[in-house]
Design an enzyme around this catalytic site. Structure first.
Site, short mmCIF file in Angstrom:
data_model
loop_
_atom_site.label_atom_id
_atom_site.label_comp_id
_atom_site.label_asym_id
_atom_site.label_seq_id
_atom_site.Cartn_x
_atom_site.Cartn_y
_atom_site.Cartn_z
N LYS A 25 0.86 -1.01 0.19
CA LYS A 25 -0.09 -0.20 0.08
C LYS A 25 0.78 1.35 0.14
O LYS A 25 2.03 1.12 0.28
CB LYS A 25 -0.94 -0.10 1.26
N ARG B 298 -10.99 -0.14 14.49
CA ARG B 298 -10.89 0.82 13.22
C ARG B 298 -11.57 0.36 11.86
O ARG B 298 -12.39 1.05 11.46
CB ARG B 298 -9.24 0.74 12.96
N TYR C 141 16.47 29.30 10.85
CA TYR C 141 15.33 30.25 11.21
C TYR C 141 15.35 29.94 12.78
O TYR C 141 15.59 29.05 13.08
CB TYR C 141 14.39 29.33 10.32
N MET D 231 12.56 24.40 4.23
CA MET D 231 11.85 23.83 3.18
C MET D 231 12.80 23.00 2.10
O MET D 231 12.47 22.01 2.09
CB MET D 231 10.97 24.77 2.36
C1 LIG Z 1 -0.27 -1.86 6.86
C2 LIG Z 1 -1.04 -3.13 7.09
C3 LIG Z 1 -0.23 -4.26 7.24
C4 LIG Z 1 1.13 -4.29 7.18
O1 LIG Z 1 1.70 -3.87 8.42
P1 LIG Z 1 3.36 -3.94 8.83
O2 LIG Z 1 3.16 -3.51 9.99
O3 LIG Z 1 3.95 -2.88 7.84
O4 LIG Z 1 3.72 -5.18 8.69
C5 LIG Z 1 -1.08 -5.64 7.36
N1 LIG Z 1 -2.24 -5.54 7.56
C6 LIG Z 1 -3.09 -4.60 7.46
C7 LIG Z 1 -4.54 -4.46 7.76
C8 LIG Z 1 -2.61 -3.30 7.35
O5 LIG Z 1 -3.27 -2.28 7.38
#
Ligand SMILES: *Cc1c(COP(=O)(O)O)cnc(C)c1O
Length: 357
Positions: A27, A125, A245, A298
């Site tokens: 992802k 969640r 800064y 920046m």
């Molecule tokens: C992002 C995610 C993972 C992977 O998690 P890591 O901690 O990066 O290994 C697995 N399952 C779900 C549902 C996630 O959202």
């Protein structure tokens, strides 16, 4: 970006997890590293099941890997079932309305398409409640679709010995029993490392593939990212002057400084800057660690090179912010964040070079 390191890290986890299948979570553009390079590299070493968050990411991945099994973790938004079906993408269904919509789509089109079902085992969640899962387990054979995976997600697996982790595992093991013949998946990277009882049929590692820490205190696998920035100016400043800064850091000695081509617009967190009260991140220049001095701007940051030989650093030299022993998690800690955020924030201005794989 070292694709060989990602491939090796996947092989390590796949060997550890067998006979469970080792999937790969790609992802957010493969945690910011570039899904177009990372996903094919993982496919070449044997990964066959991939998880992304969004439909858009899944569609992109389908273009890269025509034969992969692809799950979209964030599930179905209203009206998108046809788009999932058109690209052979499996939604992770996390609520009754999503289950209803996928079911209806399948019935209307006389197909029984696969999808995952996400059960909430305590993270609150995403996912259907336990009572809903129990009800579903009695009726799912009548649904229009084919559940291909029962999954849940651990909330605290990065913290060794957290009570919620043990509780989630027990609850999940109970849910899974209600869905015989449907594959089960609970473990992210941390869960994968925690032992066979967390792995079920399929593990879903992300961060550990990319060289990040998964469990506090457990060393990461091979580092993947090397982050470099060029020195654009070398200068001197006398003791008592301040740098950058806000004049947040005052020089305690006559100093030599190297100003480098990196800033918060590159995703190099401003919080990793340095003040009199709190030291910031470091970079390796001429083989030695040099501390940042003052705020990160920046597009620029300044390093203290006073401890290097007078001619050790020249305009155009390279400062290493990740690599040479500086890990993603060290930088994250300096910025008050986690390795995941350091990686996913890597900015669009960097020249990205891929090696290996
Ligand atoms: C992002 C995610 C993972 C992977 O998690 P890591 O901690 O990066 O290994 C697995 N399952 C779900 C549902 C996630 O959202």
């Amino acid at each position: 970006m070292d694709l060989s390191a990602i491939a090796d890290n996947w092989r390590t986890l796949a060997a550890l997890s067998a006979p469970a299948e080792c999937a790969a979570v790609v992802k957010a553009n493969a945690y910011g590293l570039g899904i177009d390079k990372v996903a094919p590299a993982l496919w070449r070493v044997g990964a066959r099941t991939f998880f992304v968050a969004h439909l858009k990411e899944a569609q992109q991945l389908r273009g890269l890997l025509p034969d992969a099994t692809i799950y979209a973790l964030n599930g179905l938004l209203p009206g998108t079932a046809g788009l999932f079906a058109a690209s052979d993408i499996r939604p992770v269904l996390g609520s009754a309305p999503e289950i209803g919509e996928w079911s209806d789509y399948c019935r209307d089109n006389s197909v029984s398409l696969p999808a995952a079902i996400h059960v909430d085992t305590g993270m609150h969640r995403l996912g259907i409640a336990l009572e809903e899962a129990a009800r579903l387990s009695e009726t799912y054979r009548m649904l229009g679709f084919t559940p291909s995976l029962i999954m849940s997600h651990l909330a605290c697996a990065d913290t060794p010995g957290h009570v919620l982790t043990a509780r989630q595992r027990l609850v999940f093991a109970d849910v899974v029993q209600r869905f015989p013949r449907v594959k089960a998946s609970l473990a992210n990277s941390a869960g994968t490392l925690m032992g066979r009882e967390f792995r079920f049929d399929l593990v879903r590692p992300g961060i550990f593939l990319y060289g990040g820490v998964a469990i506090t205190g457990v060393p990461p696998l091979r580092p993947v990212v090397r982050l470099e920035a060029k020195v654009i100016q070398v200068s001197t400043a006398p003791a008592g002057e301040t740098v950058g800064y806000g004049a947040t850091e005052r020089l305690s000695r006559d100093s030599r400084l190297a100003t480098v081509h990196i800033g918060y617009a590159d995703g190099f967190f401003r919080a990793a800057g340095s003040t009199d009260a709190r030291k910031g991140a470091e970079a390796v220049l001429a083989g030695r660690r040099c501390p940042l001095v003052g705020r990160i701007s920046m597009d620029l940051a300044t390093l203290d090179i006073t401890d290097l030989a007078p001619d050790a650093v020249m305009r155009g030299d390279t400062a290493v912010f990740l690599g040479e022993g500086i890990t993603v998690d060290e930088l994250a800690q300096k910025a008050g964040t986690i390795g995941y955020e350091v990686l996913t924030a890597l900015g669009g201005r960097y020249l990205r070079r891929y090696i290996g794989g």
